[in-house]
Scaffold this active site. Structure first.
Site, PDB file in Angstrom:
ATOM      1  N   ALA A  70      15.991 -37.630 -16.012  1.00 55.28           N
ATOM      2  CA  ALA A  70      16.364 -38.366 -17.224  1.00 55.28           C
ATOM      3  C   ALA A  70      15.109 -38.937 -17.864  1.00 55.28           C
ATOM      4  O   ALA A  70      14.121 -39.209 -17.175  1.00 55.28           O
ATOM      5  CB  ALA A  70      17.316 -39.494 -16.846  1.00 55.28           C
ATOM      6  N   GLY A 109      17.769 -36.617 -12.531  1.00 59.88           N
ATOM      7  CA  GLY A 109      18.668 -35.793 -13.337  1.00 59.88           C
ATOM      8  C   GLY A 109      18.267 -34.331 -13.295  1.00 59.88           C
ATOM      9  O   GLY A 109      19.109 -33.433 -13.420  1.00 59.88           O
ATOM     10  N   GLU A 112      20.114 -33.226 -10.483  1.00 63.96           N
ATOM     11  CA  GLU A 112      21.567 -33.310 -10.658  1.00 63.96           C
ATOM     12  C   GLU A 112      22.092 -32.177 -11.547  1.00 63.96           C
ATOM     13  O   GLU A 112      23.215 -31.713 -11.356  1.00 63.96           O
ATOM     14  CB  GLU A 112      21.933 -34.682 -11.248  1.00 63.96           C
ATOM     15  CG  GLU A 112      21.723 -35.817 -10.235  1.00 63.96           C
ATOM     16  CD  GLU A 112      21.871 -37.191 -10.857  1.00 63.96           C
ATOM     17  OE1 GLU A 112      21.097 -37.482 -11.804  1.00 63.96           O
ATOM     18  OE2 GLU A 112      22.741 -37.958 -10.423  1.00 63.96           O
ATOM     19  N   GLU A 132      15.675 -42.097  -7.891  1.00 66.03           N
ATOM     20  CA  GLU A 132      16.158 -43.222  -8.712  1.00 66.03           C
ATOM     21  C   GLU A 132      15.985 -44.576  -8.028  1.00 66.03           C
ATOM     22  O   GLU A 132      15.658 -45.569  -8.681  1.00 66.03           O
ATOM     23  CB  GLU A 132      17.644 -43.021  -9.062  1.00 66.03           C
ATOM     24  CG  GLU A 132      17.901 -41.990 -10.132  1.00 66.03           C
ATOM     25  CD  GLU A 132      17.920 -40.555  -9.620  1.00 66.03           C
ATOM     26  OE1 GLU A 132      17.569 -40.335  -8.437  1.00 66.03           O
ATOM     27  OE2 GLU A 132      18.287 -39.663 -10.400  1.00 66.03           O
TER      28      GLU A 132
HETATM   29  N1  COA Z   1      10.978 -39.792 -18.150  1.00 64.96           N
HETATM   30  C1  COA Z   1      10.038 -40.062 -19.082  1.00 64.96           C
HETATM   31  N2  COA Z   1       8.745 -39.780 -18.923  1.00 64.96           N
HETATM   32  C2  COA Z   1       8.380 -39.198 -17.768  1.00 64.96           C
HETATM   33  C3  COA Z   1       9.294 -38.890 -16.753  1.00 64.96           C
HETATM   34  C4  COA Z   1      10.648 -39.211 -16.972  1.00 64.96           C
HETATM   35  N3  COA Z   1      11.577 -38.938 -16.074  1.00 64.96           N
HETATM   36  N4  COA Z   1       8.636 -38.325 -15.727  1.00 64.96           N
HETATM   37  C5  COA Z   1       7.350 -38.272 -16.081  1.00 64.96           C
HETATM   38  N5  COA Z   1       7.187 -38.797 -17.314  1.00 64.96           N
HETATM   39  C6  COA Z   1       5.948 -38.867 -18.096  1.00 64.96           C
HETATM   40  C7  COA Z   1       4.957 -39.846 -17.499  1.00 64.96           C
HETATM   41  O1  COA Z   1       5.168 -41.137 -17.988  1.00 64.96           O
HETATM   42  C8  COA Z   1       3.652 -39.266 -17.978  1.00 64.96           C
HETATM   43  O2  COA Z   1       3.490 -39.650 -19.316  1.00 64.96           O
HETATM   44  P1  COA Z   1       2.024 -39.902 -19.919  1.00 64.96           P
HETATM   45  O3  COA Z   1       1.288 -38.611 -19.760  1.00 64.96           O
HETATM   46  O4  COA Z   1       2.284 -40.314 -21.307  1.00 64.96           O
HETATM   47  O5  COA Z   1       1.439 -40.998 -19.067  1.00 64.96           O
HETATM   48  C9  COA Z   1       3.896 -37.763 -17.972  1.00 64.96           C
HETATM   49  O6  COA Z   1       5.320 -37.605 -18.009  1.00 64.96           O
HETATM   50  C10 COA Z   1       3.374 -37.042 -16.738  1.00 64.96           C
HETATM   51  O7  COA Z   1       3.829 -37.735 -15.586  1.00 64.96           O
HETATM   52  P2  COA Z   1       2.894 -37.957 -14.316  1.00 64.96           P
HETATM   53  O8  COA Z   1       3.652 -38.767 -13.357  1.00 64.96           O
HETATM   54  O9  COA Z   1       1.575 -38.448 -14.761  1.00 64.96           O
HETATM   55  O10 COA Z   1       2.719 -36.453 -13.824  1.00 64.96           O
HETATM   56  P3  COA Z   1       2.807 -35.853 -12.366  1.00 64.96           P
HETATM   57  O11 COA Z   1       2.660 -34.402 -12.536  1.00 64.96           O
HETATM   58  O12 COA Z   1       1.891 -36.573 -11.464  1.00 64.96           O
HETATM   59  O13 COA Z   1       4.271 -36.164 -11.831  1.00 64.96           O
HETATM   60  C11 COA Z   1       6.682 -36.258 -11.846  1.00 64.96           C
HETATM   61  C12 COA Z   1       5.407 -35.626 -12.471  1.00 64.96           C
HETATM   62  C13 COA Z   1       7.862 -35.768 -12.623  1.00 64.96           C
HETATM   63  C14 COA Z   1       6.763 -35.845 -10.374  1.00 64.96           C
HETATM   64  C15 COA Z   1       6.567 -37.787 -11.912  1.00 64.96           C
HETATM   65  O14 COA Z   1       6.243 -38.161 -13.238  1.00 64.96           O
HETATM   66  C16 COA Z   1       7.833 -38.507 -11.539  1.00 64.96           C
HETATM   67  O15 COA Z   1       8.064 -38.752 -10.378  1.00 64.96           O
HETATM   68  N6  COA Z   1       8.624 -38.884 -12.553  1.00 64.96           N
HETATM   69  C17 COA Z   1       9.800 -39.685 -12.356  1.00 64.96           C
HETATM   70  C18 COA Z   1      10.927 -38.886 -11.796  1.00 64.96           C
HETATM   71  C19 COA Z   1      12.146 -39.754 -11.707  1.00 64.96           C
HETATM   72  O16 COA Z   1      12.148 -40.809 -11.145  1.00 64.96           O
HETATM   73  N7  COA Z   1      13.220 -39.240 -12.285  1.00 64.96           N
HETATM   74  C20 COA Z   1      14.444 -39.932 -12.229  1.00 64.96           C
HETATM   75  C21 COA Z   1      14.626 -40.711 -13.466  1.00 64.96           C
HETATM   76  S1  COA Z   1      16.079 -41.678 -13.322  1.00 64.96           S
END
Ligand code: COA
Length: 700
Positions: A70, A109, A112, A132
């Site tokens: 999400a 998500g 999911e 989450e």
């Molecule tokens: N929603 C919005 N923005 C997100 C995002 C999300 N779910 N996941 C990542 N981003 C953004 C980050 O803020 C970052 O933005 P920026 O470049 O402007 O700083 C960019 O995407 C890259 O993320 P980053 O974490 O730096 O890259 P990564 O390759 O190291 O890791 C993920 C990627 C997806 C593994 C990591 O970002 C992550 O764990 N995200 C959250 C996942 C999560 O908790 N999802 C459930 C949401 S309820």
């Protein structure tokens, strides 16, 4: 691909390969499932469902992953239709087989959605997680209902409560994915979908499965397990409740309850704090005058000078990231001792089941000891972790400068000393930087990267990128005594000590801080870290301390008694033989009462509120001064430092975020009131300004 087209402003691609519709999420960088993407998936499903040529669907992600879940930024805004649960229901209800083709991460998500597909195939690099809980949330799009049905409630809850990822092979073993495929993922998914069409079997819907009941008492056992860790939190308890619902309630009812629990979490202050930390960590990597394009030096090998507690932990950090590291010591005996500790720490990890013997052997193989500077001449970066004494550090840096290759970065792990003065000992001050690790260095995630006056943008960019690569959160700070974290910590513990002189006891102060959410209060922390460290620093600073500055002698008196904390069995508390539980000690109480008497302070009852205010507002106030002085780039950086270096409770979002939650005006008024008796709490000009302008640290 036939008829490839984009939907919803380009965030979804729709194409056909034979009779299979290929729907691709194209929302870089991580295909977050924002409103446009959700609308696009819904439209694409409808289009495929209504297209007679289409017999099956493949859902996949463009770029580096399937989806990071999400869009977290949307959580603070009014919800937009269609919701993710509604989109997933649409996918699941599709009468044609839907195959998720996953590579890279499928998180939240992004996991999911595949759970709502009828089949899942994965590339070997895929990783699955429901993280989450780390954002103070529960999976809110069916994850807590579908996953337990697919793999059983015990394994599902394990994943949901930890939030940690698993790889493709484990996902296959658990029955999350149907196949792991090498080669072109979309081709494989299309072939897989065609085979399902040819088979004509029923569609596998997770919602239709009956979860195996767990053993009696399983959920209550899980609640007991998290009692201490999850105290004061909402999300972990709701995770357990929701998975329990998957076992006890029909699917649709469980789903409805999941949404309610999710919304409660999403709207809580805790989740706001945790989401703030998520973005603050990523923001911290951005340095205004070090643009993204700044060249970064390749770090293929590292060296650590000094194999004490810090040096050994730093070496482990490099080895854990797969980077070969040389460890330099002054004698074979010290080397043997230091590497022995490293080996012992790894052995403990094996015992806890976190790593295998083979993992450890591979890591130990990356760590090579030496007593000869010549052996580290080729390292791309050297981290100095020798005795905290300027003369010693300067000597080491002079030698490193003479021996190391010209472009090697020379970093110091100092926690107090002036990085510019250390840089003066070299002819490459542009390559000198501070990398302040926190103890134990292989565990604590913070790296305070200290920028000197002449540190080059390349050196900064390289070290910031390195922090991420070795699993740390790097925060760039400027030079001052104690840098950001320890400077603030000093003011926090100072108040804690004054409170003792005025009437409190260590266990009362520690309890209040523990109840606030820290893992330990300041006195228990002191006993773990060793009281002699601070004692040495105080002795050094005694010469420059203003005579009229209030100074609490209690900690020194405790050290004079030979009580250095857990390692000596006594400190602020006493400890049973080999035990780690702090036990209040009447001897210390007597000492504290004696000191109050000597200082002419009449002891009084101290309230828990006063303890909380004085300790935490001292932190916030110093944080405000640090921001004003430009030593931290933004309030979020200070928060990240305190979360990852000092155990500030993540659900409170860090000291500056917490100040905004309390309200800067409230903090200002309280510190002004407290400053009447405690001059050191006089509000910082920045705090006063924010309070008067009705603004918060978030507005800076
Ligand atoms: N929603 C919005 N923005 C997100 C995002 C999300 N779910 N996941 C990542 N981003 C953004 C980050 O803020 C970052 O933005 P920026 O470049 O402007 O700083 C960019 O995407 C890259 O993320 P980053 O974490 O730096 O890259 P990564 O390759 O190291 O890791 C993920 C990627 C997806 C593994 C990591 O970002 C992550 O764990 N995200 C959250 C996942 C999560 O908790 N999802 C459930 C949401 S309820």
């Amino acid at each position: 691909m036939k008829q490839e087209a984009t939907i919803e402003g380009g965030v979804i691609r729709f194409g056909k390969l034979g009779g299979v519709a290929v729907i691709t999420l194209t929302n870089p960088p991580v295909n977050a499932l924002g409103a446009g993407v959700r609308q696009g998936i819904a439209k694409a499903i409808d289009r495929a469902a209504g297209d007679e040529e289409v017999k099956a669907l493949v859902l996949t992600g463009a770029g580096r992953c399937f989806s990071g879940g999400a869009d977290i930024r949307e959580f603070g805004q009014p919800p937009a239709d269609p919701t993710l649960p509604a989109v997933i229901a649409r996918v699941e209800q599709c009468v044609k087989p839907v195959v998720a083709a996953i590579h890279g991460v499928a998180f939240g998500g992004g996991f999911e959605v595949p759970l709502g597909c009828h089949f899942r195939i994965a590339a070997p690099d895929s990783r699955f997680a429901l993280p989450e809980v780390k954002l103070g949330l529960i999976p809110g799009a069916g994850g807590t209902q579908r996953l337990p049905r697919l793999i059983g409630p015990e394994k599902a809850l394990g994943l949901i409560l930890s939030g940690d990822p698993i790889g493709a092979e484990e996902a296959l073993r658990l029955g999350i994915v149907d196949e792991v495929v090498k080669g072109d993922l979309v081709d494989a998914a299309v072939a897989f979908a065609e085979a399902r069409v040819a088979e004509g079997g029923p569609l596998k819907k997770a919602r239709d499965l009956t979860p195996d009941p767990p053993p009696d008492g399983f959920f209550d056992g899980q609640r007991k397990n998290i009692e201490r860790r999850a105290r004061g939190l909402i999300a972990p308890w709701h995770c357990i409740q929701s998975v329990e619902n998957a076992v006890t309630l029909p699917f649709d009812e469980g789903l409805k309850k999941e949404r309610e629990l999710f919304v409660e979490c999403r709207d809580s202050e805790q989740s706001k704090g945790q989401r703030h930390v998520f973005f603050a960590e990523r923001e911290a990597a951005k340095i205004p005058d070090v643009p993204k394009e700044t060249p970064v030096q390749a770090i293929r090998s590292a060296a650590v000078a000094g194999c004490g507690t810090m040096g050994g932990g730093i070496a482990m950090t490099f080895a854990n990231a797969g980077i070969p590291v040389r460890v330099l010591e002054t004698s074979d005996a010290l080397l043997e001792k230091g590497l022995g500790v490293v080996q012992k720490n790894y052995a403990a990890t094996v015992k806890r089941g976190r790593l295998t013997e083979a993992d450890i052997a591979a890591r130990m193989d990356l760590i090579r000891g030496t007593t000869d500077y010549a052996d580290i001449a080729d390292a791309d970066i050297v981290i100095e972790a020798v005795f905290e004494e300027m003369a010693v550090k300067k000597k080491v840096f002079g030698t490193l400068d003479a021996i190391c290759k010209p472009d090697a970065i020379l970093a110091t792990n100092t926690s107090t000393l002036d990085v510019d003065e250390i840089a003066d000992a070299t002819k490459r001050p542009d390559k000198v930087i501070g990398t302040h690790f926190f103890s134990p260095a292989n565990v604590m995630r913070l790296m305070e990267n200290v920028r000197g006056a002449r540190t080059s943008p390349e050196t900064i960019a390289t070290v910031m990128a390195l922090s991420k690569r070795i699993g740390k959160v790097g925060v760039l700070v400027g030079i001052c005594d104690g840098f950001v974290g320890n400077r603030m910590y000093h003011h926090y513990t100072r108040q804690a000590n004054f409170l003792l002189e005025e009437g409190a006891l260590p266990d009362q102060v520690d309890r209040v801080i523990y109840d606030f959410g820290f893992a330990m209060g300041p006195f228990a922390v002191g006993d773990v870290a060793g009281l002699d460290v601070g004692w040495r620093i105080r002795q050094r600073r005694a010469k420059t301390r203003p005579a009229d500055e209030r100074y609490s002698p209690i900690a020194d008196r405790i050290c004079e008694m030979g009580r250095f904390g857990q390692k000596t069995g006594t400190g602020w508390y006493r400890y049973e033989e080999g035990g780690r539980t702090p036990i209040p000690d009447p001897e210390i109480e007597a000492l504290i009462v004696q000191v109050s008497k000597e200082l002419g302070i009449e002891r009084r009852t101290i309230t828990d509120d006063e303890i909380r205010e004085r300790c935490l507002y001292a932190l916030i106030n110093e944080g405000a001064k640090i921001l004003d002085e430009g030593l931290a780039l933004r309030p979020g950086d200070v928060d990240v430092i305190w979360i990852h270096g000092y155990g500030f409770p993540v659900h409170r979002g860090g000291p500056m975020f917490y100040a905004d939650q309390v309200g800067p005006r409230e903090v200002f008024e309280a510190t002004s009131r407290l400053a009447e008796a405690h001059e050191e709490l006089r509000p910082a000009p920045l705090l006063e300004r924010l309070a008067k302008e009705g603004k918060g640290f978030k507005d800076l």
